[in-house]
Design a protein around this motif. Structure first.
Motif, PDB file in Angstrom:
ATOM      1  N   ASN A 195       0.819  -1.210   0.000  1.00  0.00           N
ATOM      2  CA  ASN A 195       0.000   0.000   0.000  1.00  0.00           C
ATOM      3  C   ASN A 195       0.855   1.262   0.000  1.00  0.00           C
ATOM      4  N   ILE A 196       1.904   1.264   0.816  1.00  0.00           N
ATOM      5  CA  ILE A 196       2.782   2.435   0.859  1.00  0.00           C
ATOM      6  C   ILE A 196       3.493   2.618  -0.476  1.00  0.00           C
ATOM      7  N   LYS A 197       3.940   1.520  -1.070  1.00  0.00           N
ATOM      8  CA  LYS A 197       4.614   1.604  -2.370  1.00  0.00           C
ATOM      9  C   LYS A 197       3.676   2.166  -3.435  1.00  0.00           C
ATOM     10  N   LYS A 198       2.429   1.733  -3.424  1.00  0.00           N
ATOM     11  CA  LYS A 198       1.470   2.224  -4.412  1.00  0.00           C
ATOM     12  C   LYS A 198       1.206   3.716  -4.237  1.00  0.00           C
ATOM     13  N   ILE A 199       1.109   4.142  -2.992  1.00  0.00           N
ATOM     14  CA  ILE A 199       0.911   5.572  -2.739  1.00  0.00           C
ATOM     15  C   ILE A 199       2.109   6.360  -3.258  1.00  0.00           C
ATOM     16  N   TYR A 200       3.307   5.849  -2.985  1.00  0.00           N
ATOM     17  CA  TYR A 200       4.509   6.536  -3.472  1.00  0.00           C
ATOM     18  C   TYR A 200       4.515   6.626  -4.996  1.00  0.00           C
ATOM     19  N   LEU A 201       4.228   5.514  -5.669  1.00  0.00           N
ATOM     20  CA  LEU A 201       4.269   5.512  -7.134  1.00  0.00           C
ATOM     21  C   LEU A 201       3.260   6.499  -7.724  1.00  0.00           C
ATOM     22  N   ILE A 248      -1.712   6.618  16.399  1.00  0.00           N
ATOM     23  CA  ILE A 248      -1.797   6.582  14.938  1.00  0.00           C
ATOM     24  C   ILE A 248      -0.816   7.577  14.331  1.00  0.00           C
ATOM     25  N   THR A 249      -0.807   8.800  14.836  1.00  0.00           N
ATOM     26  CA  THR A 249       0.044   9.845  14.278  1.00  0.00           C
ATOM     27  C   THR A 249       1.511   9.458  14.346  1.00  0.00           C
ATOM     28  N   PHE A 250       1.946   9.055  15.509  1.00  0.00           N
ATOM     29  CA  PHE A 250       3.339   8.669  15.690  1.00  0.00           C
ATOM     30  C   PHE A 250       3.643   7.381  14.936  1.00  0.00           C
ATOM     31  N   GLY A 251       2.721   6.428  15.000  1.00  0.00           N
ATOM     32  CA  GLY A 251       2.933   5.144  14.345  1.00  0.00           C
ATOM     33  C   GLY A 251       3.114   5.268  12.849  1.00  0.00           C
ATOM     34  N   ILE A 252       2.340   6.134  12.217  1.00  0.00           N
ATOM     35  CA  ILE A 252       2.467   6.324  10.771  1.00  0.00           C
ATOM     36  C   ILE A 252       3.845   6.888  10.427  1.00  0.00           C
ATOM     37  N   SER A 253       4.340   7.817  11.222  1.00  0.00           N
ATOM     38  CA  SER A 253       5.673   8.370  10.966  1.00  0.00           C
ATOM     39  C   SER A 253       6.745   7.286  11.088  1.00  0.00           C
ATOM     40  N   VAL A 254       6.639   6.452  12.112  1.00  0.00           N
ATOM     41  CA  VAL A 254       7.608   5.370  12.307  1.00  0.00           C
ATOM     42  C   VAL A 254       7.564   4.391  11.135  1.00  0.00           C
ATOM     43  N   ILE A 255       6.364   4.014  10.720  1.00  0.00           N
ATOM     44  CA  ILE A 255       6.215   3.043   9.637  1.00  0.00           C
ATOM     45  C   ILE A 255       6.682   3.626   8.312  1.00  0.00           C
ATOM     46  N   MET A 256       6.461   4.922   8.103  1.00  0.00           N
ATOM     47  CA  MET A 256       6.955   5.563   6.878  1.00  0.00           C
ATOM     48  C   MET A 256       8.473   5.533   6.804  1.00  0.00           C
ATOM     49  N   VAL A 257       9.131   5.825   7.917  1.00  0.00           N
ATOM     50  CA  VAL A 257      10.597   5.784   7.930  1.00  0.00           C
ATOM     51  C   VAL A 257      11.076   4.356   7.682  1.00  0.00           C
ATOM     52  N   ASP A 258      10.396   3.394   8.284  1.00  0.00           N
ATOM     53  CA  ASP A 258      10.734   1.990   8.043  1.00  0.00           C
ATOM     54  C   ASP A 258      10.559   1.643   6.564  1.00  0.00           C
ATOM     55  N   ALA A 259       9.479   2.119   5.949  1.00  0.00           N
ATOM     56  CA  ALA A 259       9.234   1.850   4.528  1.00  0.00           C
ATOM     57  C   ALA A 259      10.288   2.525   3.653  1.00  0.00           C
ATOM     58  N   PHE A 260      10.734   3.698   4.066  1.00  0.00           N
ATOM     59  CA  PHE A 260      11.826   4.373   3.349  1.00  0.00           C
ATOM     60  C   PHE A 260      13.085   3.514   3.392  1.00  0.00           C
ATOM     61  N   MET A 261      13.377   2.941   4.554  1.00  0.00           N
ATOM     62  CA  MET A 261      14.556   2.095   4.703  1.00  0.00           C
ATOM     63  C   MET A 261      14.445   0.827   3.860  1.00  0.00           C
ATOM     64  N   ARG A 262      13.214   0.384   3.616  1.00  0.00           N
ATOM     65  CA  ARG A 262      12.982  -0.819   2.808  1.00  0.00           C
ATOM     66  C   ARG A 262      12.777  -0.473   1.333  1.00  0.00           C
ATOM     67  N   CYS A 263      13.043   0.784   0.990  1.00  0.00           N
ATOM     68  CA  CYS A 263      12.977   1.259  -0.400  1.00  0.00           C
ATOM     69  C   CYS A 263      11.582   1.171  -1.001  1.00  0.00           C
ATOM     70  N   LYS A 264      10.561   1.446  -0.197  1.00  0.00           N
ATOM     71  CA  LYS A 264       9.204   1.582  -0.709  1.00  0.00           C
ATOM     72  C   LYS A 264       8.870   3.045  -0.986  1.00  0.00           C
ATOM     73  N   ILE A 265       9.681   3.941  -0.451  1.00  0.00           N
ATOM     74  CA  ILE A 265       9.500   5.377  -0.641  1.00  0.00           C
ATOM     75  C   ILE A 265      10.804   5.955  -1.183  1.00  0.00           C
ATOM     76  N   LEU A 266      10.687   6.735  -2.243  1.00  0.00           N
ATOM     77  CA  LEU A 266      11.813   7.343  -2.955  1.00  0.00           C
ATOM     78  C   LEU A 266      12.666   6.274  -3.636  1.00  0.00           C
ATOM     79  N   GLU A 267      13.793   6.699  -4.191  1.00  0.00           N
ATOM     80  CA  GLU A 267      14.525   5.854  -5.129  1.00  0.00           C
ATOM     81  C   GLU A 267      15.756   5.206  -4.501  1.00  0.00           C
ATOM     82  N   GLU A 268      16.068   4.013  -5.002  1.00  0.00           N
ATOM     83  CA  GLU A 268      17.255   3.303  -4.544  1.00  0.00           C
ATOM     84  C   GLU A 268      18.502   3.942  -5.155  1.00  0.00           C
TER      85      GLU A 268
END
Length: 272
Positions: A195-201, A248-268
């Protein structure tokens, strides 16, 4: 028309209040930020570095986007806000002191998640339950973590670097939650990352269009893209019956950073 220093995004406001503990950030002040009816706002948003040249701690080198950003804002009660923003008190309340107060005030929530990381399940469930039409996304299962500093530099992240640096410490805790879910046969991790990857794309496409040099556009807008994703997630969670509160607010920020680290947000970063 460009936003001014007081055009706060919905996401910024929700993060400010979600991480405030409903208490003035002035050390020792216990005044509430929201009245006893649970609706009326009785707080003031203070710019750590002033919104305009007539304000305390004005920095002429900042852009209005930086001035209105979450990192430059702190919540006080009306009385404390008036004291701190009084220019005659500027030397008594310098930028670094207010930044320290902000870090300390918001750190109570970090401690809460450190001691009980399962609270992240609220945000994980909310994001995983967002329904999208199925699309082909071959790289969505790639969860390799790249060098974070390398990726920050490659994408030219500036405003949100501090957010990533601070929240990346939760990676192991998030990973442990995902591992536990997988042991129980849950596919929430895959759904959430997809879901996060799709939002990013989708957001990436809004910026890049059919450009022949997409990475240049991404680098110019990396911070805006991150904030657009966060705002989209908060809105989607709300539309799916989620509640805007600190977990929810804090959790979303944490999960977004985690998704960034897993290359679901922005470019490798390109391999050398």
């Amino acid at each position: 028309m460009s936003p001014n220093a007081r055009d706060y995004t919905d996401t910024t406001l929700k993060k400010l209040y979600g991480l405030s503990g409903n208490t003035c950030a002035f050390p020792g002040c216990e005044k509430k930020l929201i009245a006893r009816d649970g609706e009326t706002i009785i707080s003031k948003i203070c710019h750590i570095e002033a919104a305009n040249k007539n304000g305390a701690r004005y920095n002429p080198n900042m852009t209005d986007n930086e001035r209105r950003h979450f990192n430059n804002l702190i919540l006080f009660c009306d009385e404390c806000h008036c004291i701190i923003d009084n220019k005659t008190n500027e030397a008594q309340y310098p930028v670094e002191l207010l930044k320290e107060w902000k870090r300390n005030h918001e750190s109570s929530l970090y401690s809460k998640f450190n001691s009980n990381p399962s609270l992240l399940n609220i945000a994980i469930n909310a994001i995983a339950n967002i329904d999208f039409e199925e699309v082909s996304d071959k790289d969505v299962e790639n969860i390799k973590v790249f060098g974070i500093e390398q990726k920050i530099t490659y994408n030219s992240i500036k405003r949100n670097k501090a957010l990533i640096d601070e929240y990346m410490v939760f990676y192991d805790k998030v990973n442990s939650l995902y591992d536990e879910m997988e042991k129980q046969g849950s596919f929430k991790k895959e759904k959430l990352l997809r879901n996060i990857k799709k939002i990013y794309l989708k957001i990436k496409g809004n910026y890049v269009g059919d450009s022949s040099k997409p990475i240049e556009i991404i680098r110019e807008n990396a911070d805006n893209i991150i904030e657009d994703i966060e705002n989209t997630l908060l809105k989607l969670v709300n539309n799916n019956g989620g509640r805007y509160y600190e977990d929810i607010t804090f959790g979303i920020s944490v999960i977004m950073v985690d998704a960034f680290m897993r290359c679901k947000i922005l470019e490798e970063p390109k391999k050398q």
